[in-house]
Design a protein around this motif. Structure first.
Motif, PDB file in Angstrom:
ATOM      1  N   LEU A  96      -6.335   3.680  -6.273  1.00 46.90           N
ATOM      2  CA  LEU A  96      -6.306   4.113  -7.352  1.00 46.90           C
ATOM      3  C   LEU A  96      -6.482   3.126  -8.425  1.00 46.90           C
ATOM      4  N   GLY A  97      -6.113   1.836  -8.126  1.00 45.05           N
ATOM      5  CA  GLY A  97      -6.619   0.540  -8.801  1.00 45.05           C
ATOM      6  C   GLY A  97      -8.046   0.371  -8.956  1.00 45.05           C
TER       7      GLY A  97
ATOM      8  N   ALA B  47      -1.492  10.713  -7.275  1.00 39.85           N
ATOM      9  CA  ALA B  47      -3.108  10.210  -7.203  1.00 39.85           C
ATOM     10  C   ALA B  47      -3.819  11.092  -8.109  1.00 39.85           C
TER      11      ALA B  47
ATOM     12  N   HIS C 107       8.192   0.473  -3.414  1.00 45.33           N
ATOM     13  CA  HIS C 107       7.980   0.979  -2.447  1.00 45.33           C
ATOM     14  C   HIS C 107       7.699  -0.105  -1.167  1.00 45.33           C
ATOM     15  N   LEU C 108       7.091  -1.056  -1.539  1.00 47.67           N
ATOM     16  CA  LEU C 108       6.659  -2.078  -0.420  1.00 47.67           C
ATOM     17  C   LEU C 108       8.163  -2.815  -0.287  1.00 47.67           C
TER      18      LEU C 108
ATOM     19  N   LEU D  60      -1.742   1.153 -15.224  1.00 46.68           N
ATOM     20  CA  LEU D  60      -1.547  -0.054 -13.906  1.00 46.68           C
ATOM     21  C   LEU D  60      -0.128  -0.421 -13.862  1.00 46.68           C
TER      22      LEU D  60
ATOM     23  N   THR E 265       4.309   0.719  -6.493  1.00 51.08           N
ATOM     24  CA  THR E 265       3.677  -0.025  -5.308  1.00 51.08           C
ATOM     25  C   THR E 265       4.847  -1.195  -5.025  1.00 51.08           C
TER      26      THR E 265
ATOM     27  N   LEU F  43      -3.138  10.344 -11.787  1.00 49.85           N
ATOM     28  CA  LEU F  43      -3.797   8.985 -12.063  1.00 49.85           C
ATOM     29  C   LEU F  43      -5.440   9.405 -12.225  1.00 49.85           C
TER      30      LEU F  43
ATOM     31  N   LEU G 298      -2.654   3.825  -1.184  1.00 50.32           N
ATOM     32  CA  LEU G 298      -2.800   4.300  -2.674  1.00 50.32           C
ATOM     33  C   LEU G 298      -2.967   3.437  -3.637  1.00 50.32           C
ATOM     34  N   PRO G 299      -2.246   2.297  -3.776  1.00 54.22           N
ATOM     35  CA  PRO G 299      -2.576   1.298  -4.756  1.00 54.22           C
ATOM     36  C   PRO G 299      -4.060   0.866  -4.922  1.00 54.22           C
TER      37      PRO G 299
ATOM     38  N   TRP H 138       1.573   3.672   1.112  1.00 54.99           N
ATOM     39  CA  TRP H 138       1.838   2.638  -0.119  1.00 54.99           C
ATOM     40  C   TRP H 138       0.718   1.422  -0.108  1.00 54.99           C
ATOM     41  N   ALA H 139       0.270   1.407   1.265  1.00 61.17           N
ATOM     42  CA  ALA H 139      -0.883   0.390   1.385  1.00 61.17           C
ATOM     43  C   ALA H 139      -2.228   0.689   0.767  1.00 61.17           C
TER      44      ALA H 139
ATOM     45  N   LEU I 274       1.418   2.383 -11.519  1.00 63.01           N
ATOM     46  CA  LEU I 274       0.962   1.784 -10.185  1.00 63.01           C
ATOM     47  C   LEU I 274       1.510   0.539  -9.473  1.00 63.01           C
ATOM     48  N   GLY I 275       1.518  -0.422 -10.281  1.00 63.14           N
ATOM     49  CA  GLY I 275       2.109  -1.552  -9.643  1.00 63.14           C
ATOM     50  C   GLY I 275       3.447  -1.781  -9.314  1.00 63.14           C
TER      51      GLY I 275
END
Lengths: 347, 42
Positions: free
Chosen positions: B20-21, A179, A213-214, A203, A210, A182, B16-17, B13-14, A206-207
């Motif tokens: 940061l986004g 974090a 991980h999800l 982006l 994510t 970024l 952070l994005p 991970w819920a 990050l995308g």
């Protein structure tokens, strides 16, 4: 897993891993420095010193993204497991690359003033109340500090000294470091660089991370639904359906996972958590009569959860019970290292 | 990985994005206009 101190227990896998890592770092730096003038067509042209700073900074960011991708990738696809095996060397290399980036910055931007370089970094551009004027160096410095602490404590000596929960908590700070990196880029390079490439890459990283991980978390949740014990026992099903040398993972409702291994026509149940770094033992297999963790190859005997001599690591074991053609496990964990007579598959 | 660790992981991970986004998009939207370039004859 060692009896005496050895800085690194080198083996062929680690040598190949590190060889590929060093070659990839050299290749990236060479390509970046060659393509740099075309990547940044600025007026006045970007100097060689600034190109070097950007080459090492972007490499450190990319390596950090790779580190964060390896874990969920290995959960989703076993082919990524070899990348996980020596991830700590990748982490140490990332810390060193980031340190070179910081050293180059100090040498180029902060070496000729009255203030010492590290003080000058924070004092030269501080507009604390503005988002875009915020000293972007600060998140970079904090991220570097985290990476260096992680690199310094990456050895198994620190894992043994601090204990796995504390060690893992320290190393979870890698998410904070990501974090901060970024934020360092968004408040720094993004403010001056007009190319859409940098925000697109940020982006995308990050995308992508994510999503990985999800997806891994969704898979884990489906495993974790668990079975409620009946009369204090959890059904593992018909034992002959477990492949020889492999395990079935059982999850008592609300509890930790249990791995039931089949070995030599018999069954043994142990904790699914490896004593080294909580790796998923139940996804490993029996090698030389020992359960072998798929993450780093730590071994435990199935009947008592003890590592083979001279090693001293231990994991919890569980009691198995036969009822007709089914086998059930008592979800109450026995003290680590407790011997439980393996249950023969054929009655 | 322990069950509690998996929960923290998912929570991270819920958050952070989203955080940061928002930061990246805000930094993009608020960045100053580029300075005019002075071109001199050689």
């Amino acid at each position: 897993m060692s009896v005496g101190f050895r800085a690194v227990q080198w083996n062929r896998h680690k040598l190949v891993y590190d060889g590929v890592l060093v070659a990839a770092i050299a290749l990236y730096l060479a390509l970046f420095l060659m393509a740099g003038p075309r990547l940044f067509p600025a007026h006045p042209p970007v100097t060689w010193e600034i190109l070097r700073i950007r080459a090492f900074g972007s490499l450190a960011a990319l390596m950090l993204v790779a580190i964060l991708a390896i874990g969920p990738a290995a959960r989703l696809d076993r082919r990524a497991l070899p990348l996980l095996y020596n991830r700590r060397h990748l982490g140490v290399a990332t810390g060193l690359v980031a340190l070179i980036h910081a050293w180059l910055v100090l040498g180029w931007y902060h070496s000729n003033g009255k203030l010492p370089g590290p003080v000058s970094v924070l004092a030269s551009s501080a507009h604390w109340s503005s988002l875009t004027g915020f000293p972007f160096e600060l998140p970079g410095i904090l991220a570097l500090a985290i990476l260096l602490v992680m690199a310094a404590t990456s050895h198994d000596f620190w894992l043994a000294l601090l204990g796995p929960p504390r060690w893992k908590a320290i190393h979870m700070a890698v998410y904070l470091a990501f974090a901060l990196v970024l934020a360092h880029l968004a408040l720094g390079e993004l403010q001056s660089e007009r190319s859409p490439l940098l925000p697109a890459l940020m982006l995308l990283a990050l995308g992508g991370l994510t999503a990985l991980h999800l997806a891994a978390a969704a898979r884990e949740r489906s495993v974790d639904r668990g079975s409620a014990p009946v009369d204090g026992l959890v059904d593992i099903g018909r034992p002959e359906t477990i492949p020889e040398g492999r395990a079935r993972i059982i999850v008592p409702a609300g509890g930790e996972r249990i791995a039931v291994f089949r070995h030599g026509g018999r069954l043994s149940a142990v904790s699914n958590l490896c004593g080294h770094q909580n790796g998923p033992l139940g996804e490993g297999r029996i090698i030389d009569g020992c359960i072998t963790c798929p993450w780093h190859g730590f071994q435990f005997r199935p009947e008592d959860g003890c590592a083979p001599p001279p090693f001293t690591d231990r994991i919890a074991t569980y009691r198995l019970v036969r009822q007709g053609d089914r086998v059930l496990v008592d979800p109450a964990a026995l003290p680590a290292g407790t011997r439980v007579e393996p249950l023969a598959i054929a009655p | 990985m322990r069950r509690a660790h998996r929960r923290w992981h998912l929570l991270a991970w819920a958050i952070l994005p989203v955080a940061l986004g928002v930061l990246i998009l805000a930094a993009l939207a608020l960045r100053p206009a580029p300075l005019p370039v002075e071109v001199r004859a050689p």
